[in-house]
Motif scaffolding. Structure first.
Motif, short mmCIF file in Angstrom:
data_model
loop_
_atom_site.label_atom_id
_atom_site.label_comp_id
_atom_site.label_asym_id
_atom_site.label_seq_id
_atom_site.Cartn_x
_atom_site.Cartn_y
_atom_site.Cartn_z
N TRP A 1 -5.46 9.28 6.48
CA TRP A 1 -6.11 8.43 5.47
C TRP A 1 -5.75 8.91 4.07
N ALA A 2 -5.82 10.25 3.88
CA ALA A 2 -5.57 10.78 2.53
C ALA A 2 -4.12 10.52 2.10
N ARG A 3 -3.21 10.64 3.04
CA ARG A 3 -1.78 10.44 2.70
C ARG A 3 -1.40 8.97 2.70
N VAL A 4 -2.34 8.12 3.16
CA VAL A 4 -2.04 6.71 3.44
C VAL A 4 -0.78 6.67 4.34
N ASP A 5 -0.88 7.42 5.42
CA ASP A 5 0.25 7.53 6.35
C ASP A 5 0.19 6.35 7.33
N LEU A 6 0.76 5.24 6.89
CA LEU A 6 0.59 4.01 7.67
C LEU A 6 1.35 4.04 8.99
N LEU B 1 0.84 -1.21 0.00
CA LEU B 1 0.00 0.00 0.00
C LEU B 1 0.87 1.25 0.00
N GLU B 2 1.89 1.22 0.84
CA GLU B 2 2.79 2.39 0.94
C GLU B 2 3.44 2.68 -0.40
N ARG B 3 3.87 1.61 -1.06
CA ARG B 3 4.55 1.79 -2.35
C ARG B 3 3.59 2.38 -3.39
#
Lengths: 205, 783
Positions: A123-128, A32-34
């Motif tokens: 959520w928007a940044r997918v800041d895991l 997801l991060e990638r």
């Protein structure tokens, strides 16, 4: 000797069972991060359903959501009322149809708004990393990815039981969020017509 | 008779000298042993009255002021966004043993408890006026807006955290409770932003800390400031941090005094040594030199035995005072060196004037025994013990140690020794001219009673305090209205009256008070009854009906506001200090409810002081108003009164003593010439040069009176006898050593030391020539 083997097998089984989902989650989160790494801007329609005990009926609202890295965000409800807010760094503005000009606010002075802003930006940044530090995650589905998030902080658990976040098929952005509150109330938000990395009018923020 | 006694004493010890020396050494050893047991106190209590006076009571109250002992750290950066992180970093780096309870913002805002607590306790806190305002504000239109706002909030993401509050307080009644919080911000000009104390312009942040290091502990202060310097290395580039607390004042003063003493004492030591070498011209002069050191041991030993703890100021200033004690030894020395006559006879001859001089000095210090300042009483005992010891060492021991000078070895100075012709008329005319000119300017002398005038405030610290005041107001300089009563209900009622008075008379002023959040129990009961009556009454029922209608229009369910309705009828328990603590206001409760009573803080202005002045009929009963500015003036005035009384008393005592010693009007007047000349010249020159007369000048004046009278008694008592030349020399040399020892303090940076130097330089500087030239001139003319 056989007993010993059985003994070892018996006690190592739970470890294997525990280790496998964690490894799987890490793998999914890394993917997801990638895939989300290249997202600079995001614009999307949303439909929100609120199932709250204090309303006789489900509240349905629609609107538009904008995001630009690193910390610009606009949440605009267009129906049934016109209202919304935007964030730009540590400050922002609110507006609604009955008021005149937008009213500025400072996140430092509004702990409630700050909490929400942090969530939306994560959520928007997918800041895991941020999400991991605030929630215990479990993988619900892998295709498309769906995660269940349980708040780690006691204060947050007072009003939030868990979140269910689903990503789009390519894992680049959030497709829907379900907010399940402690008393049984829930909110569902579906994002649609999402545009990624399109230039956004600076006046939006 | 006195002479015969000391002559006999000399004869008694002459064959037993070794025993006498052994006993003397034993006495000094005892003093040294006592000195090792000495426990020194460095606090300011020494200089504050310990009686039941208003000053003493006010000082106790001021010590409990919330910010009196706080350490304030002012952070600055042109980028406001960098300050919270910098404050957190520095706060984390400040820890025990020098810093405790380090706060970057008001603790009460750390959690969301407070708004909820306020909403739940409105019944106890809102009074009749609040309910009237509330009824007027909650029109049907306003209720529509409030419910629609709630609806909109619930639609937005914010609704996830707002839902509970909307259900408990859909009409936003908590704003009436939040109004009460306006009065609990102790740092009036601070903006609370993100839980941090920020300055109004956003470019400053504040850290507030406690410290176990006493404000008067200079060594502790040095370590504390070193720890702060070390801690602030964690700050990001561009952020500066300045510490402001009493510790910096203590260290600045201690450093200045140490620097002054090192420089001035070196100079003074060299000057005294040069005077001894020039005038005494014998290794036996060492004994005279040793007398002040020996009596320091004796006096310190006695004071250590008499008191559990000794004030540092007693040792410091007493030690300085006893430095003058070489004059008795000097007198004996010159008498013994200057004549080959039988020693017992010589001792008998000088015993009278020396004892008379010592009695005059004793009398000057004895008046301090009735002081209300503990430090002064102790100082009087210390100085008097030292003077008695100096007298006994000089009259009993020293004559056995000093041999007559070889023929022609005694010093003769042309302008001082008897027998020389001096221009008597010119001397008297010049003296009268000096007195007349001095008298002209005495009226210009102004008194500076401010305590601050006695301490050194470096420019850097003055600037730091100014910057802090500009950014955050003056939390350390706030005045306090203190309510004291054993009955807490009475105290709370008085506290409420103070708050109402300030609100009514000084509405623009930032007040810090618990009164709005902690009314008396009777008020809370009445508020709760009014609250219940309001919501069951016509207005309340109308508001609830409007709420229900507005909610129904927007789709709210019947149970939507059930928690709000429950709160209107189920009254909360009364608000107590404990419940305020549980709501997160603990630090504030501890700051405003102290041992001496309940405090209300208000900026220290002339209007506030006037409002609580004794003659103001509007002033509530049982309230003490303590203002730091007023207190400084009050202490200054009290000390000024005390010292003025001492000056007058010591002058009267000295006069009485001189009358008893000489019993002859002419000789009495002659003996008073040095003291009158010294005082008049000192007051006149200070008046002419506009040098203010402060508290340390007064202390030094007592010393000047004692010394000057000694010179007069020596000159008149022994001035025409066989030892006249010796008397001239002893007065000259002891005067010069006093000038070298204390007059050089005029070069000190520290205001207190400088003041002592000015007084001694002017007073003794004028008294010496008056004693040496004017007394013989006047005597000669009359004879």
């Amino acid at each position: 000797m056989n007993y010993l083997l059985w003994f070892l097998l018996f006690f190592s089984l739970p470890l294997t069972v525990w280790a496998e989902p964690t490894a799987e989650l890490d793998r999914v989160l890394s993917a997801l991060e990638r895939s989300a790494a290249g997202i600079e801007t995001l614009a999307s329609d949303f439909t929100q359903e609120k199932h709250l005990e204090i309303f006789r009926e489900t509240l349905v609202s629609t609107g538009r959501f904008y995001f630009a890295k690193p910390d610009k965000l606009r949440w605009e409800t267009t129906a049934p009322v016109t209202s919304g807010f935007l964030l730009n760094g540590s400050g922002g503005k609110r507006w609604h149809q009955r008021a005149g000009a937008p009213v500025p606010f400072d996140l430092g002075r509004e702990p409630g708004m700050k909490l929400i802003a942090e969530q939306l930006l994560a959520w928007a940044r997918v800041d895991l990393d941020w999400l991991r530090s605030h929630y215990a995650m479990t993988l619900v589905e892998e295709h498309p990815v769906a995660l269940r998030l349980m708040p780690r902080q006691e204060g947050a658990r007072d009003f939030l039981d868990h979140l269910l976040i689903r990503f789009d098929t390519e894992g680049r952005h959030v497709a829907s969020v379900e907010v399940h509150e402690a008393g049984g109330d829930r909110t569902l938000i579906h994002f649609s017509a999402t545009l990624l990395n399109q230039p956004l009018d600076p006046s939006l923020f | 008779m006195l002479g015969a006694f000391f002559s006999a004493l000399y004869r008694f010890w002459a064959p037993r000298r070794f025993l006498l020396f052994a006993l003397t050494l034993l006495l000094l050893g005892g003093g040294l042993a006592g000195l090792s047991q000495l426990q020194v106190r460095e606090d300011i209590e020494a200089l504050l009255p310990d009686d039941l006076s208003q000053v003493a009571a006010d000082f106790r109250r001021l010590r409990e002021a919330p910010f009196a002992r706080k350490i304030l750290i002012h952070l600055r950066d042109s980028d406001p966004a960098a300050l919270p992180d910098a404050a957190d970093r520095l706060a984390a780096a400040l820890g025990p043993p020098y810093f405790t309870r380090v706060m970057t913002g008001p603790a009460s805002l750390d959690t969301a408890r407070l708004p909820q607590w306020l909403a739940e306790n409105l019944a106890n806190l809102l009074d009749g006026d609040d309910l009237d305002r509330l009824a007027a504000a909650l029109t049907p239109e306003r209720i529509d807006i409030l419910v629609e706002t709630a609806y909109r909030q619930l639609l937005s993401p914010e609704g996830w955290v707002m839902k509970g509050m909307v259900r408990r307080d859909p009409l936003d009644l908590r704003v009436y409770g939040l109004e009460k919080l306006r009065y609990v911000n102790p740092i009036g000009q601070a903006r609370i932003d993100g839980g941090y104390f920020h300055s109004a312009d956003g470019r400053g942040a504040l850290i507030v800390a406690d410290s176990p290091v006493s404000l008067t502990d200079s060594q502790g202060a040095e370590r504390l400031l070193a720890a702060f310097d070390e801690a602030r290395t964690v700050l990001p580039p561009g952020v500066t941090a300045t510490l402001v607390s009493g510790h910096r004042h203590t260290l600045a003063n201690a450093t200045a005094i140490k620097g002054d003493l090192a420089r001035v004492l070196s100079l003074s030591f060299l000057a005294v040594l040069a005077i001894y070498l020039f005038f005494l011209r014998s290794w036996q002069g060492v004994f005279v030199f040793l007398v002040p050191s020996a009596i320091l041991l004796v006096a310190s030993g006695v004071i250590a035995l008499a008191y559990d703890q000794v004030f540092a100021v007693t040792l410091g200033f007493g030690g300085v005072l006893l430095g003058i004690a070489d004059e008795y030894a000097m007198h004996i020395y010159f008498a013994c060196r200057g004549s080959g006559r039988e020693r017992a006879e010589l001792v008998g001859e000088v015993a009278g004037p020396v004892t008379g001089g010592a009695l005059a000095t004793l009398a000057s210090f004895a008046v301090m025994l009735v002081s209300s300042l503990p430090g002064q009483r102790q100082l009087a005992i210390y100085a008097m013990t030292g003077i008695v010891a100096a007298l006994l060492l000089s009259l009993v021991v020293l004559p056995h140690l000093v041999r007559p000078a070889p023929a022609g070895g005694a010093l003769r100075l042309p302008l001082f020794s008897g027998g020389q012709r001096r221009p008597r008329k010119t001397i008297v005319a010049l003296w009268l001219a000096l007195l007349a000119v001095s008298a002209l300017f005495v009226g210009d002398l102004r008194f500076d009673g401010e305590l601050r005038a006695m301490s050194l405030i470096p420019e850097e610290l003055r600037q730091a305090e100014h910057d802090l005041r500009q950014a955050f107001g003056d939390p350390r300089g706030q005045a306090m209205a203190v309510v004291e009563d054993a009955d807490s209900e009475v105290a709370l009622a008085r506290n409420r009256e103070v708050f109402r008075l300030l609100r009514a008379r000084l509405p623009e002023v930032a007040i810090v008070s618990l009164a709005p959040l902690l009314p008396p129990a009777a008020d809370q009961r009445r508020n709760a009854e009014n609250w219940r009556a309001f919501w069951t009454g016509k207005e309340g029922r109308r508001i609830l009906a409007d709420l229900e209608a507005a909610g129904a229009r927007l789709g709210f369910s019947a149970q939507a506001f059930a928690p709000f309705h429950a709160g209107l009828t189920e009254l909360p328990p009364p608000v107590t200090p404990d419940s305020l603590r549980q709501a997160g206001l603990g630090p504030l409760v501890d700051a405003l409810m102290v041992k001496s009573g309940m405090l209300t803080l208000v900026p220290d202005s002339a209007e506030a002081r006037e409002l609580f002045a004794g003659e103001n009929p509007a002033r509530p009963a049982g309230v003490h108003f303590v203002s730091p500015t007023g207190f400084g003036t009050e202490v200054g005035a009290a000390i000024q009164r005390d010292f003025s009384r001492y000056l007058l008393l010591s002058l009267l005592l000295v006069l009485a003593l001189v009358v008893v010693i000489f019993r002859d009007r002419r000789r009495i007047l002659l003996a008073l010439v040095p003291v009158v000349t010294g005082l008049l010249a000192m007051f006149g020159i200070m008046g002419a040069l506009d040098i203010p007369f402060n508290l340390f000048n007064i202390v030094a004046t007592v010393l000047v009176i004692g010394l000057c009278v000694d010179y007069g008694i020596f000159m008149v008592g022994n001035g025409t006898g066989a030892g006249a030349a010796g008397v001239d020399l002893s007065v000259l040399v002891s005067g010069l050593t006093t000038l070298a020892g204390f007059g050089v303090l005029v070069l000190a940076r520290h205001p207190a030391l400088h003041s002592i130097g000015v007084t001694v330089l002017l007073g003794i500087g004028a008294a010496i020539p008056a004693a040496l030239w004017v007394i013989p001139a006047l005597r000669g003319e009359r004879e």
